[in-house]
Design a protein around this motif. Structure first.
Motif, short mmCIF file in Angstrom:
data_model
loop_
_atom_site.label_atom_id
_atom_site.label_comp_id
_atom_site.label_asym_id
_atom_site.label_seq_id
_atom_site.Cartn_x
_atom_site.Cartn_y
_atom_site.Cartn_z
N ASN A 440 -36.41 39.15 21.17
CA ASN A 440 -35.71 39.45 19.92
C ASN A 440 -34.44 40.27 20.11
O ASN A 440 -34.19 41.25 19.40
CB ASN A 440 -36.66 40.16 18.95
CG ASN A 440 -37.86 39.30 18.61
OD1 ASN A 440 -37.73 38.09 18.40
ND2 ASN A 440 -39.03 39.91 18.55
N ILE A 441 -33.61 39.86 21.05
CA ILE A 441 -32.33 40.51 21.28
C ILE A 441 -31.36 40.04 20.19
O ILE A 441 -31.33 38.85 19.85
CB ILE A 441 -31.77 40.13 22.66
CG1 ILE A 441 -32.74 40.54 23.75
CG2 ILE A 441 -30.40 40.75 22.89
CD1 ILE A 441 -32.39 39.97 25.10
N PRO A 442 -30.54 40.91 19.64
CA PRO A 442 -29.52 40.44 18.69
C PRO A 442 -28.63 39.38 19.32
O PRO A 442 -28.21 39.51 20.48
CB PRO A 442 -28.73 41.73 18.38
CG PRO A 442 -29.70 42.84 18.64
CD PRO A 442 -30.53 42.37 19.79
N GLU A 443 -28.36 38.34 18.56
CA GLU A 443 -27.61 37.20 19.10
C GLU A 443 -26.28 37.61 19.71
O GLU A 443 -25.88 37.09 20.76
CB GLU A 443 -27.38 36.18 17.97
CG GLU A 443 -26.59 34.97 18.39
CD GLU A 443 -26.23 34.07 17.23
OE1 GLU A 443 -25.37 33.19 17.42
OE2 GLU A 443 -26.79 34.26 16.13
N ARG A 449 -26.45 39.91 27.93
CA ARG A 449 -27.70 40.42 28.49
C ARG A 449 -28.30 39.40 29.47
O ARG A 449 -28.87 39.78 30.50
CB ARG A 449 -28.70 40.74 27.37
CG ARG A 449 -28.26 41.85 26.44
CD ARG A 449 -28.73 43.21 26.92
NE ARG A 449 -30.12 43.42 26.59
CZ ARG A 449 -30.54 43.91 25.41
NH1 ARG A 449 -29.67 44.22 24.45
NH2 ARG A 449 -31.82 44.10 25.20
N LEU A 450 -28.19 38.11 29.15
CA LEU A 450 -28.69 37.08 30.06
C LEU A 450 -27.92 37.10 31.37
O LEU A 450 -28.52 37.10 32.45
CB LEU A 450 -28.57 35.69 29.41
CG LEU A 450 -28.90 34.50 30.33
CD1 LEU A 450 -30.37 34.51 30.71
CD2 LEU A 450 -28.51 33.18 29.68
N ILE A 451 -26.59 37.13 31.29
CA ILE A 451 -25.77 37.13 32.49
C ILE A 451 -26.04 38.39 33.32
O ILE A 451 -26.16 38.32 34.55
CB ILE A 451 -24.27 37.04 32.13
CG1 ILE A 451 -24.00 35.80 31.27
CG2 ILE A 451 -23.43 37.03 33.39
CD1 ILE A 451 -24.48 34.50 31.84
N GLU A 452 -26.15 39.52 32.64
CA GLU A 452 -26.44 40.78 33.33
C GLU A 452 -27.76 40.70 34.07
O GLU A 452 -27.87 41.12 35.24
CB GLU A 452 -26.48 41.93 32.31
CG GLU A 452 -26.78 43.29 32.91
CD GLU A 452 -26.88 44.36 31.84
OE1 GLU A 452 -27.42 45.44 32.13
OE2 GLU A 452 -26.43 44.12 30.69
#
Length: 460
Positions: A440-443, A449-452
């Motif tokens: 439930n990460i804010p879009e 966040r994915l790339i990190e």
């Protein structure tokens, strides 16, 4: 020599699928099914492009009931193309959709079984038989509704949403995927319900082709001859999505398997139709090319000479001609030549590499497993794909899943290294393989966040 598999006919509204009917082409809407005006407009674009069936997701009874309004408006505007309701998780929704649609798709992986959690479950034979009784108890009343309203059914199995029950007994295997379908199909046969079409889809072309062949063999053994729908699910977009679809769908079409197809692209749905039409129209030519390609094999290499009036057609033709040979590992290398004036040697090498990657042989670039989107998708899928691709395009061999919702998301993550899955309105969950690592990460933060996480996990 090409010869189409003989099947029975399923009646879907005004058209027939299978039997002596032509191979039908279809697509699926991407707007909210409660948005009547938006669905009607999108359906018209699909139909005007040549689509012969249009599917919309019906995640609840409200969406299923609105199919009545969508259908009525289309018919009032002179469009009589059959509509298909796509149902997951709530069996009652299928009962409602059957009142208003020409066809209802149900998913054996979540029609009665709970959503997949990747847990191993132990059953005695008696307990397993009791689970099958639960399916029959729910399914027979639905079939009775369909009989009364002349509604066809698609049994749509997805590799990404097999139930824990099936996975626990059969494993993640073609046999398990086929059995998930056959459990339902045997009930259909006992109930003498024949307006049924079957699909088994996977984002992995080898799994998709191998499993569909096994399904045909299993049905023949049980004297079943129902029509088949073909598709490589979550194929992606652009050239990669087209080539991957041509490898998987084309492999089966050249073997005479398939009565209706959908090319699933992460683009506007009407863009799928011309690609699907080309695949169907090229069956005789690509079947002959396949024979020539097989005869050319030497030193583990296929040599294919192919011509076409434009680059996209050449890509599709080449992928379709050699798809089955590569999936069957008749060879693992590919050389493509062409007399076409618009191509050069570098582009043909790149095409060969793309086909080898689509056949899961040689990975020369990042692999994206992205769904085409539907009314369940609550974020801008195409923009998100573009952002993720821009940031990860140099990660050769990495497989990233970009999924609109949880229907197939977690399951397809098992075939990806990392995943980005819609979890709700404005919320995204991130995966490493099939394990959810952040929920439930804010879009607006999710792509970064994915790339990190990928860079940190890869030690970059």
């Amino acid at each position: 020599m090409y010869k189409r598999r003989q099947s029975s006919e399923a009646r879907v509204g005004s058209i027939g699928i299978g039997g002596q009917n032509p191979i039908r082409i279809q697509s699926m809407g991407t707007v909210d099914t409660n948005n009547t005006e938006g669905c009607v407009a999108q359906a018209k674009r699909i139909i005007d492009a040549g689509g012969e069936l249009v599917r919309f997701t019906t995640q609840g009874t409200r969406e299923a009931e609105n199919m009545k309004n969508i259908s009525a408006q289309l018919k009032a505007d002179g469009y009589n193309t059959p509509l298909v309701a796509d149902v997951h998780f709530t069996a009652h929704t299928a009962d409602v959709a059957a009142l208003y649609c020409e066809k209802v798709r149900i998913n054996p992986g979540n029609y009665v079984d709970p959503g997949r959690t990747f847990k191993h479950l132990e059953y005695t034979d008696e307990e397993y038989a009791a689970e099958l009784q639960k399916i029959e108890k729910q399914l027979v009343p639905f079939l009775n509704i369909c009989k009364e309203h002349h509604t066809a059914v698609r049994i749509g199995v997805n590799h990404g949403s097999l139930s824990d029950r099936i996975m626990s007994r059969y494993g993640d295997t073609p046999a398990g995927i086929v059995e998930s379908c056959m459990e339902f199909l045997r009930i259909f046969k006992r109930e003498n319900f024949n307006d049924v079409v079957i699909s088994i889809k996977a984002s992995n072309t080898v799994v998709m082709v191998t499993t569909m062949r096994l399904l045909v063999q299993t049905m023949e053994q049980e004297d079943m001859h129902y029509p088949l729908h073909l598709g490589v699910t979550e194929a992606g977009e652009g050239e990669d999505g087209r080539i991957k679809s041509a490898v998987g769908i084309g492999a089966l079409l050249t073997e005479g398997i398939g009565d209706t197809i959908r090319v699933s692209l992460s683009e506007e749905p009407e863009c799928e139709i011309p690609v699907a039409r080309k695949l169907v129209d090229m069956i005789p030519e690509c079947s002959a090319l396949r024979e020539q390609a097989e005869a050319s094999i030497k030193d583990d290499t296929i040599t294919l000479d192919v011509d076409a009036p434009d680059w996209e057609t050449l890509q599709l033709k080449a992928a379709m001609a050699v798809g089955a040979l590569l999936i069957d590992r008749k060879a693992t290398k590919l050389v493509i030549t062409s007399p076409a004036s618009y191509v050069n040697s570098d582009s043909l090498v790149s095409l060969a590499d793309a086909i080898l990657q689509a056949a899961r042989i040689k990975f020369t670039k990042t692999e994206y497993i992205s769904c085409p989107g539907c009314g369940r998708t609550l974020y801008n899928l195409q923009e998100t794909i573009a952002k993720i691709k821009a940031a990860t395009k140099d990660m050769v061999g990495l497989k990233i899943g970009i999924m609109g919702c949880i229907v197939n998301g977690p399951g397809e993550m098992a075939d990806a290294d990392y995943g980005y899955v819609g979890a709700g309105r404005g919320k995204i969950s991130l995966y490493k393989a099939k394990e959810c690592i952040e929920k439930n990460i804010p879009e607006e933060e999710a792509v970064e966040r994915l790339i990190e996480f990928i860079r940190k996990d890869r030690g970059e």
